[in-house]
Structures are given as structure tokens and as C-alpha cells.
Design an enzyme around this catalytic site. Structure first.
Site, mmCIF file in Angstrom:
data_model
loop_
_atom_site.group_PDB
_atom_site.id
_atom_site.type_symbol
_atom_site.label_atom_id
_atom_site.label_comp_id
_atom_site.label_asym_id
_atom_site.label_seq_id
_atom_site.Cartn_x
_atom_site.Cartn_y
_atom_site.Cartn_z
ATOM 1 C CE LYS A 181 -6.377 8.138 -16.363
ATOM 2 N NZ LYS A 181 -5.238 7.492 -17.233
ATOM 3 C CG LEU A 195 -25.315 8.853 6.430
ATOM 4 C CD1 LEU A 195 -25.579 10.299 5.974
ATOM 5 C CD2 LEU A 195 -26.672 7.982 6.562
ATOM 6 C CG PHE A 217 -1.816 7.147 -0.156
ATOM 7 C CD1 PHE A 217 -1.416 8.232 -0.104
ATOM 8 C CD2 PHE A 217 -3.395 6.693 0.573
ATOM 9 C CE1 PHE A 217 -1.854 9.260 1.029
ATOM 10 C CE2 PHE A 217 -3.779 7.681 1.144
ATOM 11 C CZ PHE A 217 -3.224 9.105 1.446
ATOM 12 C CG LEU A 244 -12.442 8.437 -2.675
ATOM 13 C CD1 LEU A 244 -11.653 9.564 -3.207
ATOM 14 C CD2 LEU A 244 -11.493 7.464 -1.870
ATOM 15 C CB ALA A 302 -8.064 7.701 -4.622
ATOM 16 C CB VAL A 323 -11.802 8.781 -9.114
ATOM 17 C CG1 VAL A 323 -11.032 8.962 -10.360
ATOM 18 C CG2 VAL A 323 -10.767 9.417 -7.838
ATOM 19 C CG HIS A 332 -2.005 -1.144 1.213
ATOM 20 N ND1 HIS A 332 -3.033 -0.919 0.090
ATOM 21 C CD2 HIS A 332 -2.092 -2.098 1.691
ATOM 22 C CE1 HIS A 332 -3.971 -2.006 0.536
ATOM 23 N NE2 HIS A 332 -3.234 -2.809 1.171
HETATM 24 C C1 YNC Z 1 -11.030 3.808 -0.441
HETATM 25 N N1 YNC Z 1 -12.325 3.554 -0.611
HETATM 26 O O1 YNC Z 1 -5.641 1.595 -1.562
HETATM 27 P P1 YNC Z 1 -2.394 2.212 -1.771
HETATM 28 S S1 YNC Z 1 -15.625 4.645 0.622
HETATM 29 C C2 YNC Z 1 -9.414 4.865 0.901
HETATM 30 N N2 YNC Z 1 -10.756 4.492 0.669
HETATM 31 O O2 YNC Z 1 -3.706 3.299 -2.161
HETATM 32 P P2 YNC Z 1 -6.032 5.544 -7.427
HETATM 33 C C3 YNC Z 1 -8.821 3.960 -1.029
HETATM 34 N N3 YNC Z 1 -8.303 4.425 0.058
HETATM 35 O O3 YNC Z 1 -3.157 1.012 -1.530
HETATM 36 P P3 YNC Z 1 -8.845 4.868 -8.183
HETATM 37 C C4 YNC Z 1 -10.071 3.842 -1.486
HETATM 38 N N4 YNC Z 1 -10.017 3.100 -2.736
HETATM 39 O O4 YNC Z 1 -1.450 2.156 -2.907
HETATM 40 C C5 YNC Z 1 -8.858 3.034 -3.055
HETATM 41 N N5 YNC Z 1 -7.979 3.619 -2.136
HETATM 42 O O5 YNC Z 1 -1.902 2.731 -0.319
HETATM 43 C C6 YNC Z 1 -6.337 3.754 -2.104
HETATM 44 N N6 YNC Z 1 -14.542 3.930 -6.824
HETATM 45 O O6 YNC Z 1 -5.593 5.516 -5.801
HETATM 46 C C7 YNC Z 1 -5.715 2.429 -2.660
HETATM 47 N N7 YNC Z 1 -15.764 4.873 -3.768
HETATM 48 O O7 YNC Z 1 -6.606 6.938 -7.457
HETATM 49 C C8 YNC Z 1 -4.683 2.934 -3.274
HETATM 50 O O8 YNC Z 1 -7.391 4.571 -7.342
HETATM 51 C C9 YNC Z 1 -4.939 4.216 -3.952
HETATM 52 O O9 YNC Z 1 -8.650 5.515 -9.287
HETATM 53 C C10 YNC Z 1 -5.287 4.237 -5.262
HETATM 54 O O10 YNC Z 1 -9.606 5.549 -7.150
HETATM 55 C C11 YNC Z 1 -10.307 4.987 -6.020
HETATM 56 O O11 YNC Z 1 -15.773 7.241 0.221
HETATM 57 C C12 YNC Z 1 -11.740 5.398 -5.978
HETATM 58 O O12 YNC Z 1 -15.723 2.969 -4.189
HETATM 59 C C13 YNC Z 1 -12.295 4.700 -4.664
HETATM 60 O O13 YNC Z 1 -14.292 6.203 -7.420
HETATM 61 C C14 YNC Z 1 -11.795 6.943 -5.938
HETATM 62 O O14 YNC Z 1 -12.092 3.509 -7.228
HETATM 63 C C15 YNC Z 1 -12.303 4.850 -7.173
HETATM 64 O O15 YNC Z 1 -9.471 3.451 -8.348
HETATM 65 C C16 YNC Z 1 -13.740 4.980 -7.237
HETATM 66 O O16 YNC Z 1 -5.022 4.889 -8.405
HETATM 67 C C17 YNC Z 1 -16.063 3.825 -7.011
HETATM 68 O O17 YNC Z 1 -6.252 4.611 -3.264
HETATM 69 C C18 YNC Z 1 -16.673 4.749 -5.700
HETATM 70 C C19 YNC Z 1 -15.963 4.091 -4.438
HETATM 71 C C20 YNC Z 1 -15.063 4.844 -2.138
HETATM 72 C C21 YNC Z 1 -16.176 4.650 -1.144
HETATM 73 C C22 YNC Z 1 -15.341 6.457 0.855
HETATM 74 C C23 YNC Z 1 -14.575 6.608 2.181
HETATM 75 C C24 YNC Z 1 -13.022 7.057 1.598
HETATM 76 C C25 YNC Z 1 -12.128 7.073 2.731
HETATM 77 C C26 YNC Z 1 -10.920 7.779 2.376
HETATM 78 C C27 YNC Z 1 -10.026 7.860 3.284
HETATM 79 C C28 YNC Z 1 -10.104 8.939 4.245
HETATM 80 C C29 YNC Z 1 -8.775 9.229 5.220
HETATM 81 C C30 YNC Z 1 -9.161 10.337 6.240
HETATM 82 C C31 YNC Z 1 -8.944 11.857 5.760
HETATM 83 C C32 YNC Z 1 -9.086 12.913 6.956
HETATM 84 C C33 YNC Z 1 -8.177 12.834 7.910
HETATM 85 C C34 YNC Z 1 -7.907 13.905 8.918
HETATM 86 C C35 YNC Z 1 -7.680 14.329 9.718
HETATM 87 MG MG MG Z 2 -7.015 7.871 -10.248
#
Ligand code: YNC
Ligand code: MG
Length: 388
Positions: free
Chosen positions: A147, A388, A4, A138, A150, A140, A2
Site C-alpha cells: 500500500k 545486524l 519511489f 523496516l 514503506a 510493515v 522504481h
Molecule cells: C526494502 N527492504 O522497492 P519502488 S531491510 C528499501 N528497502 O519502492 P510498499 C524497499 N526499500 O521500487 P511493502 C524495501 N522493500 O516502487 C520494499 N521497498 O521505488 C520499496 N517485509 O512500498 C520498494 N524488511 O509499502 C518500493 O511495500 C516500495 O508493503 C514499496 O513494504 C515493504 O530494514 C516492507 O523484508 C519491506 O515488512 C516494509 O515488505 C515489507 O511490501 C516488509 O508498497 C518483511 O518500497 C520485512 C522486510 C526489510 C528489511 C531493512 C533496511 C531498510 C532500508 C530502507 C531504506 C533506507 C534509506 C536511507 C534512509 C535515511 C537517509 C538519510 C540521510
Molecule cells: Mg504498504
């Protein structure tokens, strides 16, 4: 593994079971003057936009991005279809920050292609109340996946949370990341079994006919508990007392005050439904149940395009048995034409799921804290939090 998440202040897989690491914050707050003042850099053709979801135009842009690009099930048959009114409710609780509603646009066309949000919440972990962000939505665009956009979105929302002097966050995801504080499961209770089977949400059980299945899931026409009624504004103080006392029994839960209860639990049509039991004798509010409305788009089906789902939110029973209370919740959801009633195995939900004919879903929901280490993973029944 991971690239990131290994750089972030979250429980790391290599530290699982290391009892020398204390529970609590991983990194100390830094002085606000040391928080990066400018947004993170995006790839050249993209720009940040702070979203005001009140005007219909901006809300439409967010709604459309999510409607076509947000969470799908493993088999890509269904995609969450959060309504615009739901988004306004979910993103504008008491004390919300507009700066935490973050979009990304293509510079030339202004098309919105990515989104992430935070809202403030007081979350209690054991006997400490921590001011946190709840991170959600979250997304994209499908054409811009993998790419590494995220991580930039996550770092930017983190920066904006830090600027408000908050240093912890809570979030849920369907995927495993470092490191879940709990792993929960969704359960589904069919209300309209014929449609659920037609669209492929569920399958006819072994040795079951359609008519036997319809009979199995049949519910009474009206609710059973005397004094069961919709929550109203004057109930806020009583519901707050009931829910605060109940949530204090879990390891992790929100610390709701009356303003929070008014926002999160007062009924809003097609967004949040709340019912309570007012004792016909004493007029005391003794029990409470609630569910939110989150339809899913049915992908590529001839006759149906929307699955109408209710999601169990917060429920409290002190006099009416929880099983009977939730049966009444199922009855109102059926009256209101929901197709399915979903519930996680959090809080005391396991005590009614099987008996009320919920079936286990596939796929898990993992709960996470950012910059707050837990010594052990919690059991779902130790969690008093629904996001939610
Ligand atoms: C995810 N859901 O592991 P590594 S839930 C967190 N939450 O990083 P890329 C995620 N991280 O492993 P893509 C994640 N999904 O290399 C992926 N990652 O360290 C990590 N899907 O990025 C992943 N919505 O941009 C990897 O991936 C890195 O293009 C890869 O984009 C991901 O809202 C995503 O399921 C999810 O739209 C945006 O697939 C995309 O695939 C997408 O190359 C459909 O990213 C919709 C979807 C997720 C729903 C959610 C909760 C999100 C929490 C985020 C973390 C918050 C941390 C706290 C921040 C505040 C801190 C303070 C103080
Ligand atoms: Mg991306």
C-alpha cells in the site's frame, strides 16, 4: 520501475558505468531551517509513535510486530526472531537518537503495524569518515503490504536523520534496489546437522547417511588456540587498536572508537559473543573473533519451533591463522548449543568458508548507501562492514 527510488538521491541504474559522475555525496546538505519540521502524512487511521524500547511494554510491541512480520526466507520456512535484549543493544549504541526509532499505530486500537529505525555510525569510505545513519528493521504488518507505506516510513526516517544534520545512510536488503554498492552471500556451517535436516534448513547430501553427516560436522569438545578466552572490559583499548588497524584495509568500514567497541563487542549474553587470543608469553592481544545471536522461528514444524543461529560479526587475525581462530569460534558456538553458524563472504571470510565446511546459502544480501555514489560496485572482500 522504481517509482519511489527513482526520486531519491541514490545511484540510479541508468547511471551505472557513467565515469563522469564523481564518487561521494549526490546532494549537498540543506540548511536545517529548510528541513521539513512536521512529520509526513500517514493514511487517515494511522499515527506516528516514537518508540522508547527500554520499558518492557513498548519493547514487547516492537518485538511482537517483528516476530510475526519481519524477514522470512524465500520459501517462508523461517522468520527472524530478534530478541528484546538484542533490539535494545542494536538500537541504543553511543549517541543514539530516540527520535530515529519510529513506529506506526492504528489510531483507534493503538496496535503497532509498522516500524523503521536508524542509529548513528561513523562509516569510512576510502579515506573519508562520513557521519551516517544505519537504517534497519523496516517492517510493515503483513495485512498492510503493497500500500506504499514503506516509502512514507523511509521519507520520515530520512527527515529525522536530516534534523540531526546527517545526510548519508547505510542499509542492507535481500532485494535489489537502485543500486547496490556490493552484493554478498551468506554461508552456513552446520553445528547440529540432524536438526537442520529435520526442519528443512539443509538436506542430506548425495550419497550421505545421517551418521556420516554428523561425523562430517563433528567439532572438538574445547578450543585449540592457547590463550583463547572471552573478551573482558579491560580489553577494550587493545581490541580497539586491533580492530581499527584491521578495518582500515577495507574500502568501506565503521570507524570504531573505544566507546563503540565497548558497546558493539563486549560480550552480552545471548546477544553478542566475543573472544580474543592473549599471547601466553607477552600478554598481547593478537587475535579477535565475534558473533551475534539471531534465532529464527521455524514456521509450522511439529517438534521444533526455534533455530538457534550465530552470525559472524568482526574477526581479526594477526598471529593465529584466521582459519584456526574461526574453528575455535565454531567450537564455542557448538558448546553453547547453536544449531548453525552463519557468515557473509565479506572481509577475509572467503579464506576459511570452504575449508571449515560452510556451504553457500540461497539468496543474496545487497549493501546500499543513501546519498553517496560509488563509482564501481565493490567485491565482498572489499567490504569491512556487518549490519545486524
Ligand atoms: C526494502 N527492504 O522497492 P519502488 S531491510 C528499501 N528497502 O519502492 P510498499 C524497499 N526499500 O521500487 P511493502 C524495501 N522493500 O516502487 C520494499 N521497498 O521505488 C520499496 N517485509 O512500498 C520498494 N524488511 O509499502 C518500493 O511495500 C516500495 O508493503 C514499496 O513494504 C515493504 O530494514 C516492507 O523484508 C519491506 O515488512 C516494509 O515488505 C515489507 O511490501 C516488509 O508498497 C518483511 O518500497 C520485512 C522486510 C526489510 C528489511 C531493512 C533496511 C531498510 C532500508 C530502507 C531504506 C533506507 C534509506 C536511507 C534512509 C535515511 C537517509 C538519510 C540521510
Ligand atoms: Mg504498504
Amino acid at each position: 520501475r522504481h517509482k519511489f527510488w527513482e526520486t531519491q538521491p541514490v545511484g540510479q541504474f541508468k547511471d551505472i558505468g557513467d565515469s563522469s559522475l564523481p564518487e561521494g555525496p549526490i546532494e549537498l546538505p540543506t540548511p536545517l531551517s529548510e528541513v521539513k519540521q512536521e512529520p509526513y502524512n500517514l493514511p487517515d487511521n494511522y499515527e506516528w509513535v516514537t518508540c522508547d524500547i527500554n520499558p518492557e511494554e513498548m519493547c514487547d510491541e516492537v518485538y511482537n510486530l517483528l516476530t510475526f512480520n519481519y524477514v522470512e526466507d524465500d520459501e517462508n520456512m523461517f522468520r527472524f526472531n530478534y530478541s528484546k535484549e538484542f533490539l535494545r543493544w542494536a538500537l541504543q549504541p553511543p549517541g543514539y537518537f530516540r527520535s530515529w526509532h519510529i513506529g506506526v499505530r492504528v489510531k483507534s486500537s493503538k496496535k503497532m503495524v509498522a516500524f523503521i529505525t536508524g542509529i548513528p555510525a561513523r562509516i569510512r569510505v576510502r579515506d573519508e569518515v562520513v557521519h551516517m545513519a544505519e537504517i534497519n528493521f523496516l517492517c510493515v504488518h503483513k495485512k498492510l503490504r503493497t500500500k506504499r507505506l514503506a516509502p512514507v516510513m523511509i521519507k520520515e526516517v530520512t527527515r529525522r536523520v536530516h534534523l540531526e544534520n546527517m545526510w548519508q545512510a547505510a542499509y542492507t536488503a535481500g532485494i535489489v534496489l537502485p543500486t547496490p554498492i556490493a552484493t554478498c552471500q551468506y554461508w552456513h556451517r552446520s553445528l547440529n546437522p540432524k536438526k537442520l535436516i529435520d526442519v528443512g534448513f539443509s538436506r542430506l547430501g548425495a550419497r550421505m547417511t545421517m551418521s556420516r553427516t554428523i561425523k562430517l560436522y563433528k567439532l572438538p569438545e574445547s578450543t585449540i588456540t592457547p590463550g583463547f578466552r572471552k573478551m573482558e572490559i579491560h580489553d577494550v583499548p587493545a581490541v580497539t587498536r586491533l580492530i581499527r588497524n584491521y578495518l582500515s584495509h577495507f574500502v568501506v568500514s565503521p570507524d570504531f572508537d573505544e566507546n563503540d567497541v565497548e558497546h558493539w563487542l563486549l560480550p552480552k549474553e545471548d546477544v553478542i559473543d566475543s573472544y580474543l587470543v592473549e599471547s601466553p608469553e607477552t600478554h598481547e592481544v593478537t587475535d579477535f573473533c565475534s558473533f551475534y545471536t539471531l534465532p529464527s522461528t521455524i514456521l509450522g514444524h511439529q517438534s521444533y519451533s526455534i533455530l538457534k543461529a550465530a552470525y559472524s560479526f568482526y574477526n581479526v587475525s594477526t598471529v593465529t591463522p584466521l582459519l584456526q581462530l574461526m574453528n575455535d569460534a565454531l567450537i564455542v558456538a557448538k558448546q553453547k548449543d547453536y544449531d548453525v553458524f552463519n557468515a557473509l563472504d565479506v572481509m577475509q571470510n572467503e579464506t576459511f568458508l570452504r575449508e571449515l565446511k560452510f556451504g553457500p546459502g540461497d539468496g543474496k544480501l545487497h549493501y546500499y548507501l543513501y546519498n553517496y555514489r560509488m563509482q564501481h560496485a565493490l567485491k565482498p572482500s572489499e567490504l569491512g562492514l556487518v549490519l545486524l
